[in-house]
Design an enzyme around this catalytic site. Structure first.
Site, mmCIF file in Angstrom:
data_model
loop_
_atom_site.group_PDB
_atom_site.id
_atom_site.type_symbol
_atom_site.label_atom_id
_atom_site.label_comp_id
_atom_site.label_asym_id
_atom_site.label_seq_id
_atom_site.Cartn_x
_atom_site.Cartn_y
_atom_site.Cartn_z
ATOM 1 N N GLY A 33 0.776 -1.168 -0.078
ATOM 2 C CA GLY A 33 -0.198 -0.568 -0.085
ATOM 3 C C GLY A 33 0.596 1.248 -0.266
ATOM 4 C CD GLN A 60 3.780 5.220 2.446
ATOM 5 O OE1 GLN A 60 2.815 5.300 2.335
ATOM 6 N NE2 GLN A 60 4.768 5.198 2.765
ATOM 7 C CB CYS A 90 5.575 1.548 6.853
ATOM 8 S SG CYS A 90 5.305 3.406 6.234
ATOM 9 C CG LEU A 91 6.972 0.994 1.134
ATOM 10 C CD1 LEU A 91 6.650 1.933 -0.136
ATOM 11 C CD2 LEU A 91 7.495 0.491 0.836
ATOM 12 C CG HIS A 111 0.414 0.906 7.301
ATOM 13 N ND1 HIS A 111 1.301 0.293 8.274
ATOM 14 C CD2 HIS A 111 0.509 2.119 6.722
ATOM 15 C CE1 HIS A 111 1.875 1.334 7.605
ATOM 16 N NE2 HIS A 111 1.974 1.928 6.704
ATOM 17 C CD GLU A 112 -0.817 2.788 2.864
ATOM 18 O OE1 GLU A 112 -0.165 3.809 2.706
ATOM 19 O OE2 GLU A 112 -0.250 1.430 2.772
ATOM 20 C CG HIS A 124 0.698 6.792 5.564
ATOM 21 N ND1 HIS A 124 1.654 6.757 6.865
ATOM 22 C CD2 HIS A 124 0.803 5.234 5.942
ATOM 23 C CE1 HIS A 124 2.784 6.528 6.911
ATOM 24 N NE2 HIS A 124 1.997 4.885 5.848
HETATM 25 NI NI NI Z 1 3.101 3.098 5.887
#
Ligand code: NI
Length: 177
Positions: free
Chosen positions: A49, A54, A103-104, A145-146, A149
Site C-alpha cells: 500500500g 509518502q 512501512c515504506l 494503515h494507509e 497516513h
Molecule cells: Ni506506511
C-alpha cells in the site's frame, strides 16, 4: 509513468494532515498521473500500500495491492489493485487483532499493531465513482494503515508495546511465523 521519491519518517509531510481531492482535480492529468506513479512506486518498492503523503503530496489518495508472492508480506490473501480517493472508515468490527506491520516510510522495522479485524471503507475510485467496501484480515489492516497516513500517523503511533519493535533481519530470524 515514473518512480516517485518516498518520504521517510522525519519528513514533516509524513506528519501533516491531507486535503481531500476535489471532483475537478480528480479528473486532472496531474492527479491521474500521480495515481499511476503511486502504483508504480508501490510495486517497485514491494509495498502492499502507499498513501500520497509518502510521495510528498498532501492529498487523500491511497493505493493498495497485495500479492501472495509479495516478498515483504508473503502468503497473505491477494487483494487486486485498489485506488481510493478521500477514503473514510465508516464502520468497523468490535474486535481488534495484532499483526506485524512495516512501512515504506519507516524502513527496516516491524512491529505488532492492533487493528480492527473488519472495516467498511468508503471513498471515490479514480473515475470519481463512489465506492464502499468491506474488508477483513490483512486487507482491513492495510486500509487502516494507509488511512492513518492521511491523518499524519504511522504504525509506530499504534504500537501498544515498543518492545515488539524489531529490525527486518531480526524479524526474519526470530519472529516470522
Ligand atoms: Ni506506511
Amino acid at each position: 509513468m515514473s518512480l516517485l521519491k518516498i518520504a521517510r519518517m522525519g519528513h514533516p509531510g509524513i506528519r501533516q494532515g491531507t486535503e481531500p481531492v476535489s471532483s475537478e482535480e480528480l479528473h486532472s492529468q496531474a492527479i491521474q498521473r500521480l495515481i499511476d506513479d503511486m502504483v508504480e512506486t508501490m510495486r517497485d518498492a514491494d509495498g502492499v500500500g502507499v498513501a500520497a503523503p509518502q510521495v510528498h503530496v498532501s492529498k487523500q489518495i491511497i493505493a493498495i495491492e497485495v500479492s501472495p508472492e509479495n516478498p515483504r508480506y508473503p502468503n497473505h490473501p491477494a487483494v487486486p489493485l485498489m485506488v481510493l480517493l478521500n477514503p473514510m472508515i465508516i464502520d468497523h468490527a468490535e474486535t481488534m487483532e495484532e499483526g506485524w506491520e512495516g512501512c515504506l516510510s519507516v524502513p527496516d522495522l516491524r512491529g505488532l499493531v492492533p487493528r480492527w479485524t473488519r472495516v467498511t471503507v468508503s471513498g471515490l475510485d479514480r473515475e470519481g465513482q463512489v465506492v464502499a467496501l468491506d474488508a477483513e484480515g490483512f486487507f482491513a489492516r492495510v486500509i487502516q494503515h494507509e488511512v492513518d497516513h492521511l491523518n499524519g500517523k504511522v504504525f509506530l503511533d499504534r504500537l501498544p508495546d515498543l518492545q515488539t519493535l524489531t529490525h527486518l533481519r531480526e524479524y526474519e530470524q526470530f519472529w516470522k511465523r
